[in-house]
Scaffold this active site. Structure first.
Site, short mmCIF file in Angstrom:
data_model
loop_
_atom_site.label_atom_id
_atom_site.label_comp_id
_atom_site.label_asym_id
_atom_site.label_seq_id
_atom_site.Cartn_x
_atom_site.Cartn_y
_atom_site.Cartn_z
N HIS A 173 3.57 -0.47 -8.29
CA HIS A 173 5.14 0.41 -9.08
C HIS A 173 4.47 1.61 -9.83
O HIS A 173 3.45 1.99 -10.83
CB HIS A 173 5.93 -0.20 -10.08
CG HIS A 173 6.14 -1.24 -8.95
ND1 HIS A 173 6.48 -1.68 -7.69
CD2 HIS A 173 6.10 -2.71 -9.76
CE1 HIS A 173 6.82 -2.79 -7.26
NE2 HIS A 173 6.70 -3.42 -8.30
N LEU A 203 0.27 -1.32 -0.07
CA LEU A 203 -0.06 0.16 -0.39
C LEU A 203 0.86 1.65 0.17
O LEU A 203 0.27 2.31 0.56
CB LEU A 203 -1.07 0.37 1.22
CG LEU A 203 -1.26 -1.11 1.60
CD1 LEU A 203 -2.69 -1.03 2.80
CD2 LEU A 203 -2.83 -1.51 0.65
N ASP A 218 -1.21 -10.98 -4.67
CA ASP A 218 0.07 -10.45 -4.73
C ASP A 218 0.14 -8.79 -4.71
O ASP A 218 0.64 -8.63 -5.97
CB ASP A 218 0.78 -11.91 -5.27
CG ASP A 218 2.59 -11.63 -4.84
OD1 ASP A 218 3.04 -11.51 -5.11
OD2 ASP A 218 2.49 -10.55 -3.71
#
Lengths: 424, 309
Positions: free
Chosen positions: A308, A62, A304
């Site tokens: 980015h 996060l 998962d």
């Protein structure tokens, strides 16, 4: 607030089949009621939709603290809600690492302030995730961590790992271990096989995982710790865990959903969208992972989620950062698994609701009477496509753009309160 | 196979016809006396040599090739440039493009770097891969094929052995593709297991761990350079053991065909992969490879600019 959800198909993971039934919510919980005596403040028409527990994501990064240039807790918890995910489990690889109670507490506070998806944290197994000293696990547990983890940092010192598992067991803390041999993984970026050979990319052999899985299972046996193995990627790992479970060892496992859809063949042309850790492996590995989910050896599925900034993927493949931004596609890809698995909708949904809940020790993830009212109402037939524009996560690093996806969220409820309505 | 008429990123992208065309074009630059002609094919064009890895030989031959075609050449040495200040590869390339460079020759230590650059520049901007990580070195393979063709004529009857560190070699991978495309029926790789990539046989080669078996009756021996780091990373015990097991000596060369040629992309390590007597002997074509490299690279630059690859 009293809510009734009518005309929907209830997908309760603790039941065998879907059933058409009204769901009643009061005082933040699912209650037993009937239409005659219940006066709803809000009635939601779920005609044509599945009424599921809100999804629980086992691993979502996060951004805070330390990686705010990638994203923030506010952004990701809001994105999660819009995709039917009501609880996010945050691994400890923040900066600073979640190895102190106050860092965990600050994350919990921030999530509460945002009032979107719930956030539970995993504390670090070792200080700074450096693999040399134990972290203050008791304090982390008291601060509310659901378990402890090494994130994706290999621990090379077996003595340290042994002690860390034993110490966690002392406080009944579950260890979420990403099992990977450091020496066979570092500096490498794809599965070691015919694709890595052809593309000249340094490959991670399957044994990098199986060696670490075998070691973890042996240490579980020696310490009695509750062990959860994160992000399996190869067939041999499934075999090892199957044997351990058959022998009564306390071990669960998960797989990232993209491993069930992609393989090493997708890396052709050096597309960095397919750079992940663990790497995408062979078709045979994928089939074994799917079989593992089908049989229950693999307990749960997760996204998962690793969002980015664009520069992280705008590099030649080996220099790009691994990771997929997965919150936006978790539900649709789970529904899509109906083509790969022979499971009832209830069993399918359990993989991202009740199973993660039981792994994390949470009361959510079910539609049983008395459970917290975290609900996801989804139209399972609605077809849509992911694009950078309609993606809610700040991380646009997904390999699933332009894929035909099925399943769109209509309404998301947390603690009995509507947090997202598709009509917005 | 992706059609990229302005780019040479990998041999795998080239059809056998394209390869033959490059070799023919290379031949056309060589005079009957064996000299390289100067032409005006790239007059007015600026070619940028963008090298992020050290290189003398490849960079120099590209520079000579560009000048022979009357291009202006810009040498961008990343070691002493803004890369050391943290500039990303993409930013570097975009900046160079903004400086009106017409063509990029790229060498980088990341496999896929040339593909990456190609994804982010307009498709008409020619991009020549001068070596990316372990992945590809297409112009080296092309000049190797040119050399074989000059010495042996046809490809369809040949046995070729590639000896050495295949695992880390972009040259070997490109050579394997090129040899297949040109119809070479038997390609062998000879190396210890630690220097062979996983499942290399799927590239259509026969694996030999023993040098003598590997070079028996072959027409062409292509040697690869052994880097010192391989000892440090526990891939080999010593240069001495490598020479004892895999070094090409005059005696061992006799196992191959009597007219077998010995090739090496350079620079050679005397006493490691090759003995001095073989390197300096009559069967070595190593220096011819260097000369041929000029003509072949001229052909590649000319065809890339014209979009005829």
């Amino acid at each position: 607030m009293k809510v009734s959800i009518i005309n929907g198909l209830l997908i309760n993971p603790s039941e065998h089949t879907p059933r058409k039934e009204t769901l009643y919510i009061a005082d933040k919980k699912i209650i037993d009621a009937n239409t005659n005596t219940f006066t709803a403040d809000l009635t939601i028409d779920a005609q044509g939709a599945w009424v599921c527990p809100g999804l629980i994501e086992l691993a979502a990064h996060l951004g805070e603290p330390g990686f705010e240039y990638k994203t923030t807790i506010a952004q990701e918890t809001t994105a999660a809600i819009k995709r039917g995910i009501t609880t996010l489990c945050y691994p400890p690889n923040t900066s600073p690492v979640i190895d102190k109670a106050e860092i965990a507490e600050s994350i919990h506070r921030r999530a509460l302030k945002n009032r979107q998806a719930r956030v539970v944290t995993l504390g670090a197994l070792t200080k700074d995730l450096a693999g040399t000293q134990l972290s203050a696990m008791a304090a982390l547990k008291q601060a509310g961590c659901a378990g402890v983890s090494n994130a994706k940092q290999p621990i090379t010192d077996t003595q340290v790992l042994y002690n860390a598992l034993a110490y966690a067991a002392t406080f009944n803390l579950k260890v979420f271990l990403f099992a990977n041999d450091a020496y066979l993984t570092q500096g490498r970026c794809v599965h070691d096989g015919s694709i890595s050979t052809r593309l000249g990319l340094a490959g991670i052999p399957s044994c990098a995982e199986t060696i670490a899985v075998a070691r973890a299972l042996a240490l579980q046996k020696a310490t009695g710790v509750a062990l959860h193995l994160c992000r399996l990627s190869c067939a041999d790992s499934v075999e090892l865990i199957k044997m351990a479970q058959q022998q009564g060892q306390n071990v669960t496992a998960d797989v990232a959903i993209h491993q069930l859809y992609l393989t090493e063949l997708d890396v052709e042309e050096f597309n960095t969208a397919y750079h992940v850790q663990p790497p995408l492996r062979t078709l045979a590995d994928q089939q074994a992972l799917i079989a593992g989910v089908q049989s229950g050896v693999i307990t749960a599925i997760c996204a998962d989620h690793e969002p980015h900034e664009s520069a992280a993927k705008l590099q030649p493949f080996p220099s790009s950062t691994p990771g997929i931004s997965g919150l936006d596609t978790l539900l649709a890809l789970t529904i899509g698994l109906q083509n790969k698995l022979t499971l009832s909708p209830n069993q399918l949904i359990s993989l991202v609701t009740s199973k993660p809940a039981s792994i994390l020790g949470l009361p959510q993830g079910t539609l049983d009477i008395g459970a917290p009212a975290d609900i996801c109402i989804v139209n399972p037939e609605t077809r849509w496509m992911l694009s950078k524009e309609n993606m809610f996560s700040a991380g646009k690093n997904s390999p699933f753009f332009c894929w035909p996806l099925q399943g769109q969220v209509q309404t998301t409820i947390v603690d009995g309160e509507v947090k997202f309505s598709g009509d917005d | 196979m992706t059609k990229r008429p302005h780019h040479l990123l990998t041999i795998a992208d080239l059809s056998p016809e394209s390869i033959a065309n490059i070799l023919e074009t290379a031949k056309s630059f060589i005079t009957p006396e064996g000299k390289i002609q100067k032409t005006t094919d790239l007059a007015g064009k600026t070619v940028a040599n963008v090298f992020f890895e050290p290189s003398t030989r490849t960079r120099t031959t590209f520079e000579i090739a560009a000048k022979k075609l009357s291009a202006d050449i810009l040498n961008f040495n990343a070691q002493v440039s803004s890369t050391s200040k943290g500039e990303s590869l993409l930013d570097t390339i975009c900046n160079l493009q903004a400086m009106y460079c017409d063509m990029f020759i790229i060498r980088h230590n990341d496999s896929g770097a040339a593909h990456f650059v190609a994804q982010h520049l307009p498709p008409q901007t020619p991009i020549i891969n001068a070596g990316d990580g372990r992945h590809a070195h297409p112009t080296q393979a092309l000049l190797d094929m040119f050399t074989i063709q000059k010495c042996k004529g046809a490809f369809t009857d040949l046995r070729v052995a590639i000896v050495g560190d295949i695992l880390h070699s972009r040259v070997a991978r490109s050579q394997i593709y090129a040899l297949h495309a040109l119809g070479v029926p038997e390609i062998r790789v000879v190396a210890p297991k630690t220097l062979l990539p996983t499942e290399i046989s799927e590239m259509g080669v026969h694996i030999y761990y023993d040098l003598l078996q590997g070079i028996r009756d072959v027409d062409v021996i292509m040697l690869l350079r052994l880097q010192r780091e391989r000892m440090q990373h526990a891939l080999l015990p010593s240069e001495n053991e490598y020479f004892q097991q895999y070094g090409l000596t005059t005696e061992r060369l006799q196992i191959a065909k009597t007219d077998a040629i010995v090739m090496h992309p350079g620079p050679i390590n005397r006493g490691v992969e090759i003995s001095s007597s073989v390197a300096d002997g009559p069967q070595s074509v190593i220096l011819q490879q260097v000369s041929n490299g000029i003509a072949v690279r001229m052909a590649v630059l000319k065809l890339a600019m014209a979009g005829e690859l």
